[in-house]
Enzyme design. Structure first.
Site, PDB file in Angstrom:
ATOM      1  N   GLY A  13      -7.182  69.568   4.530  1.00 48.63           N
ATOM      2  CA  GLY A  13      -7.588  70.428   5.575  1.00 48.63           C
ATOM      3  C   GLY A  13      -9.028  71.057   5.297  1.00 48.63           C
ATOM      4  N   GLY A  16     -11.562  71.950   8.372  1.00 47.49           N
ATOM      5  CA  GLY A  16     -11.101  72.973   9.189  1.00 47.49           C
ATOM      6  C   GLY A  16     -12.124  74.227   8.770  1.00 47.49           C
ATOM      7  N   ASP A  58      -3.082  61.759   5.224  1.00 50.41           N
ATOM      8  CA  ASP A  58      -2.171  62.750   6.253  1.00 50.41           C
ATOM      9  C   ASP A  58      -1.208  63.277   5.371  1.00 50.41           C
ATOM     10  OD1 ASP A  58      -0.487  63.332   8.084  1.00 50.41           O
ATOM     11  OD2 ASP A  58      -0.378  61.751   9.166  1.00 50.41           O
ATOM     12  N   ILE A  59      -1.238  64.439   5.168  1.00 51.23           N
ATOM     13  CA  ILE A  59      -0.192  64.965   4.300  1.00 51.23           C
ATOM     14  C   ILE A  59       1.140  64.741   4.640  1.00 51.23           C
ATOM     15  CG2 ILE A  59      -1.812  66.886   3.198  1.00 51.23           C
ATOM     16  CD1 ILE A  59      -0.302  68.900   4.821  1.00 51.23           C
ATOM     17  N   TYR A 148       4.353  77.977  14.344  1.00 51.91           N
ATOM     18  CA  TYR A 148       3.520  78.312  13.208  1.00 51.91           C
ATOM     19  C   TYR A 148       4.103  79.437  12.502  1.00 51.91           C
ATOM     20  CZ  TYR A 148      -0.889  79.925  10.972  1.00 51.91           C
ATOM     21  OH  TYR A 148      -1.808  80.142  10.109  1.00 51.91           O
ATOM     22  N   ILE A 178      -9.384  85.110  10.529  1.00 45.72           N
ATOM     23  CA  ILE A 178     -10.565  84.950   9.923  1.00 45.72           C
ATOM     24  C   ILE A 178     -11.935  84.774  10.775  1.00 45.72           C
ATOM     25  CG2 ILE A 178     -11.719  83.316   8.045  1.00 45.72           C
ATOM     26  CD1 ILE A 178      -9.239  85.077   7.052  1.00 45.72           C
TER      27      ILE A 178
HETATM   28  C1  AKB Z   1      -4.182  81.804  14.144  1.00 41.47           C
HETATM   29  O1  AKB Z   1      -4.397  82.818  14.911  1.00 41.47           O
HETATM   30  O2  AKB Z   1      -3.035  81.116  14.408  1.00 41.47           O
HETATM   31  C2  AKB Z   1      -4.474  81.865  12.773  1.00 41.47           C
HETATM   32  C3  AKB Z   1      -3.891  82.855  11.849  1.00 41.47           C
HETATM   33  C4  AKB Z   1      -3.984  84.341  12.112  1.00 41.47           C
HETATM   34  O3  AKB Z   1      -3.024  82.566  11.010  1.00 41.47           O
HETATM   35  N1  AKB Z   1      -5.971  82.417  12.614  1.00 41.47           N
END
Ligand code: AKB
Length: 325
Positions: A13, A16, A58-59, A148, A178
Site C-alpha cells: 500500500g 496510499g 496484490d497481497i 472495514y 489522518i
Molecule cells: C477511514 O476513514 O476509513 C480511515 C480510518 C479512520 O481508518 N481514515
C-alpha cells in the site's frame, strides 16, 4: 522473544496516503535500497519511483508477496494496503479480500520466512455504536458495523494470534483519521478533513459530507509516522499489547476545523450535506484514551489543531503558488 534486526523492508500500500510518506521516512532511516515500495494498481509518484525499488503486487495473491520477499530478502513488512471504510461499504467483498486475505497472506509469508517484525495497522473503525464514545478505552466493546471495521477487529486478533501461537513479532496501532499534505486519502470517512484544506486554498468553498458537529479523533501525518516508527522500535519485552494500541492526538468537529481554517482564510465558506458516511462517523468514538501506548512505549503526539492547520496551509499554499496543487 529474541529481537531480530530489520534489514530489508516491504511496504504494501505504498502508493496510499500513509504508505507513500511512510516509505520515504523508512528509506531515510534504513537506506533507499532497503525499502521496497509496492502497490496494487495505482501509478506511483516520481518521488517514490526515483528514490528506491518499486513493484506491483496484490497481497490477496500470496505468490506475488512470496516473489518479492524472496527477490528482495525481505525480513520486515509494513502492511499498509487496505480498503477503507467508505469504499468498504460499496465493495465489502473486496474489503474482506484485501484487508483479511491480504493480511493473512502477509502473516503467513512472514511466519514461513521467520521475519523480524510485521506492522499491522488497525483503526478507530474497530469500535462501534455500543462502544463508549468519549475517551474510548483501549479495552472495550468491539462491535463495528462496517466491513472495514470488521476486518480491522479480525486483523487485530489475527496479529495477536500470530504473536502467541507462532512467536512472530506483530505490532499495530488503531489510527484515528489522518490529515496529510502529500497524498490524498482514498475512500475513508475522515477524508473530509484533508479535502477541506485543498478546497479552502483552491476555491475558498467546501461542501462537507459530514454534519458540522461531527467530532472524531484525528492526527497530523508527522505524528502518525512517529507513532508508527516508535511502536516498531519499542522493546518487545515491554509490550503488554501487540496489535491494538489506541493512538490519540486531537479531536475536533468538522465545524471546529472549518473555523480554524477561517482564521487563515477569512472568506472561506463551508456548507454541510451529510451522505452515507455520516452513519459511519456516528458509530465511531469522538475521542480515545491511549494510556497503554503512552505507558508501554512512550507515545506522545506533537501537533494540535492550530499547529496542524498552520502547517497544512503553509505546505499546500506553497504548492498552489508553484501550480502543483
Ligand atoms: C477511514 O476513514 O476509513 C480511515 C480510518 C479512520 O481508518 N481514515
Amino acid at each position: 522473544m529474541a529481537t531480530k534486526k530489520m534489514k530489508h523492508i516491504l511496504v504494501t500500500g505504498a502508493v496510499g496516503q500513509i504508505g507513500s510518506e511512510l516509505t520515504m521516512v523508512l528509506r531515510k532511516k534504513f537506506g533507499n535500497d532497503n525499502v521496497l515500495a509496492t502497490g496494487r494498481k495505482t501509478k506511483p509518484s516520481e518521488t517514490l519511483l526515483n528514490s528506491g525499488p518499486f513493484e506491483f503486487i496484490d497481497i490477496a495473491k500470496r505468490e506475488t508477496i512470496e516473489k518479492v520477499v524472496k527477490d528482495y530478502e525481505i525480513d520486515t513488512i509494513y502492511n499498509m494496503a487496505a480498503i477503507l471504510s467508505a469504499v468498504g461499504e460499496e465493495k465489502p467483498l473486496l474489503a474482506w479480500d484485501v484487508n483479511i486475505n491480504g493480511l493473512y497472506n502477509c502473516l503467513e509469508v512472514a511466519r514461513e520466512h521467520a521475519m523480524a517484525r510485521v506492522f499491522v495497522p488497525s483503526s478507530i473503525a474497530a469500535f462501534g455504536p455500543e462502544t463508549p464514545r468519549i475517551n474510548t478505552p483501549n479495552e472495550t466493546i468491539l462491535k463495528p458495523k462496517t466491513m472495514y471495521g470488521v476486518t480491522k477487529v479480525a486483523g487485530e486478533l489475527l496479529g495477536d494470534y500470530y504473536v502467541k501461537r507462532f512467536g512472530l513479532d506483530v505490532r499495530g496501532v488503531r489510527y484515528p483519521g489522518i490529515i496529510s499534505s502529500e497524498t490524498l486519502p482514498g475512500g475513508g470517512t475522515t477524508d473530509y478533513s484533508v479535502e477541506i484544506f485543498y478546497e479552502a486554498i483552491k476555491k475558498k468553498r467546501y461542501t462537507c459530507f459530514l454534519r458540522e458537529d461531527t467530532t472524531l479523533p484525528m492526527m497530523y501525518m508527522p505524528d502518525c509516522l512517529k507513532g508508527t516508527l516508535d511502536v516498531m522500535d519499542a522493546d518487545f519485552a515491554k509490550l503488554k499489547h501487540h496489535c491494538d494500541y489506541n493512538l490519540a492526538a486531537v479531536s475536533f468537529s468538522a465545524g471546529q476545523l472549518a473555523a480554524e481554517i477561517k482564521k487563515h482564510i477569512p472568506d472561506f465558506k463551508v456548507d454541510y450535506k451529510p451522505d452515507f458516511r455520516q452513519a459511519i462517523a456516528d458509530s465511531w468514538p469522538q475521542s480515545i484514551d491511549d494510556t497503554p501506548a503512552r505507558k508501554e512505549w512512550g507515545w506522545k503526539p506533537k501537533y494540535d489543531l492550530a499547529s496542524m492547520t498552520t502547517d497544512m496551509l503553509e505546505k499546500l499554499g506553497q504548492r498552489y503558488k508553484e501550480g502543483k496543487l
